[in-house]
Design a protein around this motif. Structure first.
Motif, PDB file in Angstrom:
ATOM      1  N   GLN A 186       0.835  -1.200   0.000  1.00  0.00           N
ATOM      2  CA  GLN A 186       0.000   0.000   0.000  1.00  0.00           C
ATOM      3  C   GLN A 186       0.876   1.258   0.000  1.00  0.00           C
ATOM      4  OE1 GLN A 186      -1.780   1.106   3.762  1.00  0.00           O
ATOM      5  NE2 GLN A 186      -3.701   1.584   2.766  1.00  0.00           N
ATOM      6  N   TYR A 219       1.481   3.907  -2.962  1.00  0.00           N
ATOM      7  CA  TYR A 219       1.043   5.277  -2.661  1.00  0.00           C
ATOM      8  C   TYR A 219       2.181   6.266  -2.925  1.00  0.00           C
ATOM      9  CZ  TYR A 219      -2.209   8.460  -0.400  1.00  0.00           C
ATOM     10  OH  TYR A 219      -3.106   9.448  -0.143  1.00  0.00           O
ATOM     11  N   PHE A 223      -6.412  -1.192  -0.875  1.00  0.00           N
ATOM     12  CA  PHE A 223      -6.754  -0.313  -1.998  1.00  0.00           C
ATOM     13  C   PHE A 223      -8.010   0.510  -1.682  1.00  0.00           C
ATOM     14  CE2 PHE A 223      -4.682  -3.768  -4.819  1.00  0.00           C
ATOM     15  CZ  PHE A 223      -3.432  -3.279  -4.503  1.00  0.00           C
ATOM     16  N   TRP A 271      -5.048  -7.218  -0.043  1.00  0.00           N
ATOM     17  CA  TRP A 271      -4.876  -6.133  -1.012  1.00  0.00           C
ATOM     18  C   TRP A 271      -6.160  -5.319  -1.189  1.00  0.00           C
ATOM     19  CZ3 TRP A 271      -1.628  -8.304  -5.732  1.00  0.00           C
ATOM     20  CH2 TRP A 271      -0.349  -8.621  -5.280  1.00  0.00           C
ATOM     21  N   GLN A 272      -7.293  -6.014  -1.281  1.00  0.00           N
ATOM     22  CA  GLN A 272      -8.526  -5.276  -1.575  1.00  0.00           C
ATOM     23  C   GLN A 272      -8.827  -4.240  -0.488  1.00  0.00           C
ATOM     24  OE1 GLN A 272     -11.530  -5.578   0.187  1.00  0.00           O
ATOM     25  NE2 GLN A 272     -11.126  -7.356   1.449  1.00  0.00           N
TER      26      GLN A 272
END
Lengths: 231, 141
Positions: free
Chosen positions: A77, A81, A196, A192-193
């Protein structure tokens, strides 16, 4: 108040963010160990197998994979970012820079090489390969920790998966097969979901919502269209 | 020693401890699981019911006694588990993961689990089935 206690108070006041989150991290890991240990022993009891101690559980692949799958997604993440916000913007978000600054920006804007001030980090003033490395060091470190923790997830994951397979009288799996398996990708993508979604929420909600006093928010009275302004 | 090296040494030592303590190294556990499997197969080949039962996990012993309606030592010899008196060279494959193991012999496949008294057999006389658990003649209830 003695000079010693004054300097301790000063240190705590100036490093509160890092210290509090490191403490919360340690408490959460300990909590995870206790809860995970109880859950793991419940599974062993259901299979009529010998239960393990807390120490044995914390040294097991089951504990390690649960830790690693979360670490890799957090570092992914921040890696994404840090890198994507160089090139992608969100108008009105304090998490974004202004659209006219898309890209790596000029040396003057970044105060590097001949534009570096006297208090600049040495590698920022150095130029060449050192500057190139230092100029992306945050992303490189985040990316490296992501790759290593994802690799660690795959190694501890195959061990934990095979342990369960053997408990259920099923054949174990090799590492190359495991990294293509449903278990590996289910563990990976479920983390991951959420990362995000959290980034998208922060980037968009901070356009319209405020948190007075937080540098993650625009000043309360700032316009919704103001981009790259932190409160 | 510079502080960076100290952290590195501490991390390496910690990692080594995690890998080697508690349940022993992977090599040690593998050897112990193989030895237990060999002891089980030899006891079965010698039709030594007491020795066979000593190698079984508690739940398997209970299941033998329940299904045979007699003591494990007698009941286990009525099960039609393929038996031989194998040597270590006969072992076709060993998989150890954590506290679980599978040992494959030419005529039999065993599943074992680590208990405080050592590795015990949780299933024997097992034959593979595609996409499903092994079918085992001897296992817990």
């Amino acid at each position: 108040m003695s000079p010693m206690s004054r300097s301790v108070r000063k240190f705590l006041r100036e490093n509160g963010l890092g210290l509090v989150f490191l403490t919360l991290f340690a408490l959460a890991v300990v909590g995870q160990a206790f809860a995970g240990h109880a859950d793991f022993n419940n599974q062993l009891a259901a299979d009529d197998l010998q239960q393990v101690t807390l120490g044995e559980y914390m040294a097991s692949s089951d504990f390690a994979v649960d830790v690693m799958e979360n670490w890799q997604s957090e570092y992914l993440q921040f890696f994404l970012y840090v890198f994507l916000t160089v090139w992608l913007v969100q108008r009105g978000s304090p998490e974004s820079k202004n659209p006219d600054k898309i890209g790596v920006e000029s040396d003057e804007e970044q105060r590097v090489g001949p534009h570096a001030g006297s208090d600049a980090p040495r590698w920022a003033a150095a130029g060449g390969l050192r500057l190139k490395l230092y100029a992306s060091s945050l992303g490189y470190v985040m990316g490296t920790v992501f790759v290593l923790s994802w690799l660690a997830q795959s190694i501890t994951g195959v061990a934990a998966y095979n342990q369960e397979q053997l408990r259920q009288l099923q054949a174990p799996m090799s590492w190359p097969k495991y990294i293509l398996s449903a278990d590996f990708w289910s563990r990976t993508l479920q983390n991951w979901q959420s990362e995000f979604l959290a980034i998208a929420s922060m980037a968009v909600l901070s356009i319209y919502l405020r948190q007075r006093g937080s540098p993650e928010s625009k000043p309360v009275g700032a316009a919704h269209t103001a981009t790259g302004v932190e409160g | 020693m510079p502080w960076r090296w100290r952290w590195g040494a501490a991390f390496t030592t910690g990692a080594a401890l995690v890998l080697t303590t508690g349940c022993g190294t992977v090599a040690e556990r593998r050897t112990a699981a193989m030895d237990a499997a060999l002891d089980f197969e030899r006891a079965l080949g010698a039709r030594d019911g007491a020795a066979v039962c000593a190698m079984l996990a508690p739940s398997v012993r209970e299941e033998v006694e329940r299904s045979a309606r007699t003591a494990c030592e007698e009941g286990v010899l009525t099960e039609e588990v393929p038996s031989a008196a194998p040597a270590a060279d006969d072992i076709e494959g060993v998989d150890v993961s954590g506290r679980q193991a599978r040992v494959v012999f030419p005529a039999d496949t065993l599943f074992l689990s680590q208990f405080s008294g050592g590795w015990k057999v949780i299933a024997a006389g097992c034959t593979p089935r595609p996409q499903r658990p092994y079918e085992c003649l001897l296992k817990g209830g």
